[in-house]
Design a protein around this motif. Structure first.
Motif, PDB file in Angstrom:
ATOM      1  N   GLN A  87       1.077  14.791 -24.399  1.00 14.97           N
ATOM      2  CA  GLN A  87       2.478  15.084 -24.064  1.00 14.97           C
ATOM      3  C   GLN A  87       3.428  14.586 -25.154  1.00 14.97           C
ATOM      4  O   GLN A  87       4.381  15.281 -25.504  1.00 14.97           O
ATOM      5  CB  GLN A  87       2.846  14.474 -22.715  1.00 14.97           C
ATOM      6  N   TYR A  88       3.176  13.392 -25.664  1.00 14.72           N
ATOM      7  CA  TYR A  88       4.013  12.870 -26.751  1.00 14.72           C
ATOM      8  C   TYR A  88       3.907  13.789 -27.971  1.00 14.72           C
ATOM      9  O   TYR A  88       4.913  14.096 -28.612  1.00 14.72           O
ATOM     10  CB  TYR A  88       3.590  11.455 -27.146  1.00 14.72           C
ATOM     11  N   ASN A 135       5.524   0.920 -22.227  1.00 21.86           N
ATOM     12  CA  ASN A 135       5.239   1.776 -21.085  1.00 21.86           C
ATOM     13  C   ASN A 135       3.976   1.305 -20.377  1.00 21.86           C
ATOM     14  O   ASN A 135       2.885   1.373 -20.937  1.00 21.86           O
ATOM     15  CB  ASN A 135       5.082   3.236 -21.525  1.00 21.86           C
ATOM     16  N   GLU A 159       2.206   1.610 -26.062  1.00 21.81           N
ATOM     17  CA  GLU A 159       1.263   1.960 -24.999  1.00 21.81           C
ATOM     18  C   GLU A 159       0.029   1.082 -25.156  1.00 21.81           C
ATOM     19  O   GLU A 159      -0.517   0.973 -26.254  1.00 21.81           O
ATOM     20  CB  GLU A 159       0.847   3.428 -25.111  1.00 21.81           C
ATOM     21  N   LYS A 190      -3.675  12.035 -21.620  1.00 26.65           N
ATOM     22  CA  LYS A 190      -2.633  12.978 -21.195  1.00 26.65           C
ATOM     23  C   LYS A 190      -1.283  12.607 -21.817  1.00 26.65           C
ATOM     24  O   LYS A 190      -0.552  13.487 -22.291  1.00 26.65           O
ATOM     25  CB  LYS A 190      -2.521  13.003 -19.672  1.00 26.65           C
ATOM     26  N   ARG A 191      -0.967  11.322 -21.804  1.00 27.24           N
ATOM     27  CA  ARG A 191       0.304  10.886 -22.406  1.00 27.24           C
ATOM     28  C   ARG A 191       0.321  11.192 -23.900  1.00 27.24           C
ATOM     29  O   ARG A 191       1.326  11.667 -24.429  1.00 27.24           O
ATOM     30  CB  ARG A 191       0.536   9.380 -22.168  1.00 27.24           C
ATOM     31  N   TRP A 192      -0.786  10.919 -24.582  1.00 30.53           N
ATOM     32  CA  TRP A 192      -0.891  11.198 -26.016  1.00 30.53           C
ATOM     33  C   TRP A 192      -0.545  12.661 -26.288  1.00 30.53           C
ATOM     34  O   TRP A 192       0.279  12.968 -27.152  1.00 30.53           O
ATOM     35  CB  TRP A 192      -2.301  10.866 -26.500  1.00 30.53           C
ATOM     36  N   ASP A 234       2.257   7.744 -16.607  1.00 30.79           N
ATOM     37  CA  ASP A 234       2.898   8.940 -17.141  1.00 30.79           C
ATOM     38  C   ASP A 234       3.822   8.558 -18.293  1.00 30.79           C
ATOM     39  O   ASP A 234       4.203   7.391 -18.432  1.00 30.79           O
ATOM     40  CB  ASP A 234       3.714   9.645 -16.052  1.00 30.79           C
ATOM     41  N   CYS A 235       4.214   9.548 -19.074  1.00 29.18           N
ATOM     42  CA  CYS A 235       5.196   9.317 -20.138  1.00 29.18           C
ATOM     43  C   CYS A 235       6.534   8.949 -19.522  1.00 29.18           C
ATOM     44  O   CYS A 235       6.907   9.485 -18.475  1.00 29.18           O
ATOM     45  CB  CYS A 235       5.370  10.573 -20.997  1.00 29.18           C
TER      46      CYS A 235
END
Length: 153
Positions: A127-128, A92, A109, A123-125, A96-97
């Motif tokens: 969300q995952y 990625n 990532e 933020k991605r962390w 964003d995710c």
């Protein structure tokens, strides 16, 4: 559950991504690369051609007639990603995710030292983690060739 690996501390995010792609291709894995930022994806595409003077990382854009055979498939939008077979591994490069993260065995990532890249990665962390994925962080060693003071978001 998808495993998500964050490698942080890269001097140049896209060069590190090229090295990652080369290692996976060398290990016999096919890889999807996702990025909705057209400029960043074009830069990554160009770097794949010149990353190592004596080698070539076979790659095409999703939708290309050779996409079923290419080692690395570049995906530029969410609709194409959800319609592309997952291949197991996704790199990625988006901020964003990726949509449909659960379809992949692993998501890779790469995070540079650039502040905007670090904030987007945080933020991605989160969300995952909220989605229930197995999220792991890996600090790149200071002597790694892709670690240093440059910023390569």
């Amino acid at each position: 559950m998808t495993r998500v690996d964050f490698a942080y501390g890269a001097a140049h995010r896209l060069r590190m991504a090229c090295g990652t792609a080369a290692r996976h291709v060398g290990a016999g894995r096919r890889l999807l690369v996702y990025c909705t930022d057209e400029r960043r994806l074009r830069r990554f595409d160009a770097l794949l051609w010149e990353f190592e003077p004596a080698s070539f990382i076979p790659h095409v854009l999703a939708g290309d007639p050779l996409a079923d055979q290419a080692d690395v498939v570049l995906v530029a939008d969410a609709a194409t990603l959800t319609g592309t077979p997952p291949l197991g591994w996704l790199l990625n490069l988006d901020l964003d995710c990726p949509p449909g993260a659960e379809r992949f065995e692993r998501i890779l990532e790469i995070v540079s030292g650039h502040e905007a890249d670090i904030q987007a990665a945080r933020k991605r962390w989160a969300q995952y983690q909220q989605a229930g994925h197995d999220v792991r962080g890996h600090r790149l060693p200071a002597d790694h060739p892709a670690v240093g003071n440059q910023h390569g978001a």
